[in-house]
Enzyme design. Structure first.
Site, short mmCIF file in Angstrom:
data_model
loop_
_atom_site.label_atom_id
_atom_site.label_comp_id
_atom_site.label_asym_id
_atom_site.label_seq_id
_atom_site.Cartn_x
_atom_site.Cartn_y
_atom_site.Cartn_z
N ARG A 1 0.85 -1.19 0.00
CA ARG A 1 0.00 0.00 0.00
C ARG A 1 0.89 1.24 0.00
O ARG A 1 1.97 1.24 0.60
CB ARG A 1 -0.90 0.04 1.25
CG ARG A 1 -2.14 -0.84 1.15
CD ARG A 1 -3.13 -0.38 0.10
NE ARG A 1 -4.33 -1.17 0.04
CZ ARG A 1 -4.56 -2.15 -0.84
NH1 ARG A 1 -3.66 -2.48 -1.73
NH2 ARG A 1 -5.72 -2.80 -0.84
N HIS B 1 -1.45 -0.20 -9.89
CA HIS B 1 -2.17 -1.07 -8.95
C HIS B 1 -2.70 -2.32 -9.65
O HIS B 1 -3.91 -2.62 -9.63
CB HIS B 1 -3.31 -0.31 -8.26
CG HIS B 1 -3.75 -0.95 -6.98
ND1 HIS B 1 -4.18 -0.24 -5.88
CD2 HIS B 1 -3.82 -2.26 -6.60
CE1 HIS B 1 -4.49 -1.08 -4.90
NE2 HIS B 1 -4.27 -2.32 -5.33
N1 LIG Z 1 -1.16 -4.25 -5.21
C1 LIG Z 1 -2.12 -5.15 -5.26
O1 LIG Z 1 -2.64 -5.46 -6.33
C2 LIG Z 1 -2.57 -5.81 -3.99
C3 LIG Z 1 -3.46 -6.89 -4.07
C4 LIG Z 1 -3.85 -7.51 -2.88
C5 LIG Z 1 -3.36 -7.08 -1.66
N2 LIG Z 1 -2.49 -6.03 -1.62
C6 LIG Z 1 -1.93 -5.58 -0.33
O2 LIG Z 1 -1.21 -6.63 0.27
C7 LIG Z 1 -1.44 -6.57 1.68
C8 LIG Z 1 -1.10 -7.89 2.32
O3 LIG Z 1 -2.11 -8.84 2.01
P1 LIG Z 1 -2.18 -10.25 2.76
O4 LIG Z 1 -3.39 -10.95 2.28
O5 LIG Z 1 -0.87 -10.94 2.68
O6 LIG Z 1 -2.39 -9.74 4.28
P2 LIG Z 1 -2.29 -10.59 5.60
O7 LIG Z 1 -2.47 -12.04 5.34
O8 LIG Z 1 -3.19 -9.94 6.59
O9 LIG Z 1 -0.77 -10.40 6.07
C9 LIG Z 1 -0.29 -9.22 6.59
C10 LIG Z 1 1.13 -9.44 7.07
O10 LIG Z 1 1.64 -8.21 7.55
C11 LIG Z 1 2.12 -8.39 8.87
N3 LIG Z 1 1.95 -7.19 9.68
C12 LIG Z 1 0.83 -6.47 9.90
N4 LIG Z 1 1.08 -5.45 10.74
C13 LIG Z 1 2.40 -5.51 11.04
C14 LIG Z 1 3.25 -4.74 11.87
N5 LIG Z 1 2.80 -3.70 12.55
N6 LIG Z 1 4.54 -5.11 11.95
C15 LIG Z 1 5.02 -6.18 11.28
N7 LIG Z 1 4.26 -6.96 10.47
C16 LIG Z 1 2.95 -6.63 10.36
C17 LIG Z 1 1.28 -9.51 9.44
O11 LIG Z 1 1.94 -10.06 10.57
P3 LIG Z 1 1.33 -11.33 11.32
O12 LIG Z 1 1.62 -12.51 10.41
O13 LIG Z 1 2.09 -11.38 12.58
O14 LIG Z 1 -0.14 -11.07 11.47
C18 LIG Z 1 1.19 -10.44 8.24
O15 LIG Z 1 2.35 -11.23 8.15
C19 LIG Z 1 -2.90 -6.15 1.78
O16 LIG Z 1 -3.18 -5.58 3.03
C20 LIG Z 1 -3.03 -5.16 0.66
O17 LIG Z 1 -2.73 -3.88 1.17
C21 LIG Z 1 -2.10 -5.39 -2.77
#
Ligand SMILES: NC(=O)c1ccc[n+]([C@@H]2O[C@H](COP(=O)([O-])OP(=O)(O)OC[C@H]3O[C@@H](n4cnc5c(N)ncnc54)[C@H](OP(=O)(O)O)[C@@H]3O)[C@@H](O)[C@H]2O)c1
Length: 310
Positions: A225, A273
């Site tokens: 993001r 994006h």
């Molecule tokens: N560009 C695009 O097309 C696109 C598409 C889809 C998603 N995205 C982005 O990708 C992001 C990740 O998606 P996801 O499904 O992988 O999310 P997710 O499964 O919720 O994973 C988030 C990860 O970030 C870690 N995290 C969160 N807060 C943190 C902090 N304060 N310090 C350290 N680590 C932290 C979490 O730690 P824990 O494992 O300990 O919970 C987890 O490992 C989404 O939120 C979205 O913004 C982008």
């Protein structure tokens, strides 16, 4: 009869109509209808994307859950009118798409492809890249998409490290957590991939202090993001050659304004994006399974923890 309101970008309905109806039929939830408009007091579930414009969920007295089509929920997680469970999207198609995008952009920088794609005809300069085993890639965020991307990079032989909020153990890589873990991760990272959610704790995680920890010439790849990066600090780090290149898919303002310095910067690649999209065929099955679970009184999948914001 369950009423499921599809509240996303209107032109996406064509892509979801068949797969969503099929998946809900297959889930065996009994009589249902999926609609793009309904009387508020008839709606049981909302399949939601922020580009629908819907913000007031208090008008739906029967609402049982909100099912986000997006993985990132920063635009809805703090909405005080949602008092029912909120599920985010975890989708095999989204995961595979992100693995492909991250792998492609990591390999571009690892192999130094630009030198040949943009090189001068007639100039034969041999520069052999190291093997992946001698290149360290750090993934910040080891959730669904970060862990999947890390897995693909480990498979290619890269030295992969990663950072998450809670301690984790993933095969073939070094996992870090906490403030010290972030610094350790960044000090070794020649390529950094951001796959954190946008929360108060992750905003500006790449700032002048943390960018300074990176080896000189490191590459930043951000499909997470926009707010994860302090843009002024990144531009300064690019201008001073501290950072070698930034490939950015997400921005504080989207579409990225035409006068934003990222567009014209020679060391920035902008992608609009498109790192990964929710795929209707697979995502519809996830939505249907979650509605089935809720109707059966079983725990729902992929529920957002509103306390931490993701
Ligand atoms: N560009 C695009 O097309 C696109 C598409 C889809 C998603 N995205 C982005 O990708 C992001 C990740 O998606 P996801 O499904 O992988 O999310 P997710 O499964 O919720 O994973 C988030 C990860 O970030 C870690 N995290 C969160 N807060 C943190 C902090 N304060 N310090 C350290 N680590 C932290 C979490 O730690 P824990 O494992 O300990 O919970 C987890 O490992 C989404 O939120 C979205 O913004 C982008």
């Amino acid at each position: 009869m369950l009423t499921i309101l599809f509240s996303a970008r209107p032109d996406s309905w064509d892509q979801y109509d068949d797969p969503l109806n099929d998946a809900l039929s297959d889930a065996g939830i009994g009589p249902f209808r999926v609609v793009t408009q309904a009387a508020a007091d008839e709606v049981d579930y909302i399949v939601y994307a922020p580009d629908s414009g819907l913000t007031d969920f208090s008008v739906f007295p029967r609402l049982k859950a909100v099912l986000s089509l997006w993985a990132g929920v920063e635009r809805i997680v703090g909405n005080p009118t949602i008092t029912v469970p909120l599920a985010r999207m975890v989708d095999a198609g989204l995961r595979e798409g992100m693995q492909e995008w991250v792998t492609g952009h990591v390999l571009r920088h690892h192999l130094g492809m630009d030198a040949h794609i943009l090189g001068t005809p007639g100039i034969w300069t041999k520069q052999v890249p190291p093997l992946a085993r001698d290149r360290t890639v750090a993934i910040l965020g080891l959730g669904e998409l970060g862990a999947a991307s890390a897995e693909a990079l480990v498979h290619l032989g890269f030295r992969v490290s990663g950072w998450s909020r809670r301690p984790k153990a993933l095969p073939g890589m070094q996992c870090h957590h906490g403030a010290e873990g972030l610094d350790t991760c960044l000090r070794e990272a020649e390529i950094v991939v951001l796959l954190l959610p946008d929360t108060p704790a992750t905003q500006n995680i790449l700032n002048s202090r943390t960018l300074d920890l990176l080896p000189t010439g490191a590459v930043i790849i951000n499909p997470g993001r926009g707010p994860l990066i302090d843009d002024d600090a990144l531009l300064a780090a690019l201008d001073s050659d501290r950072v070698g290149h930034a490939t950015l898919d997400v921005f504080r303002v989207e579409p990225l304004p035409t006068d934003h310095p990222y567009w014209a910067h020679p060391k920035v690649t902008v992608t609009p994006h498109i790192a990964s999209e929710t795929r209707p065929a697979t995502a519809s099955k996830v939505v249907a399974e979650n509605i089935r679970r809720k109707e059966a009184g079983e725990p729902m999948l992929n529920l957002v923890d509103r306390g931490v914001g993701y």
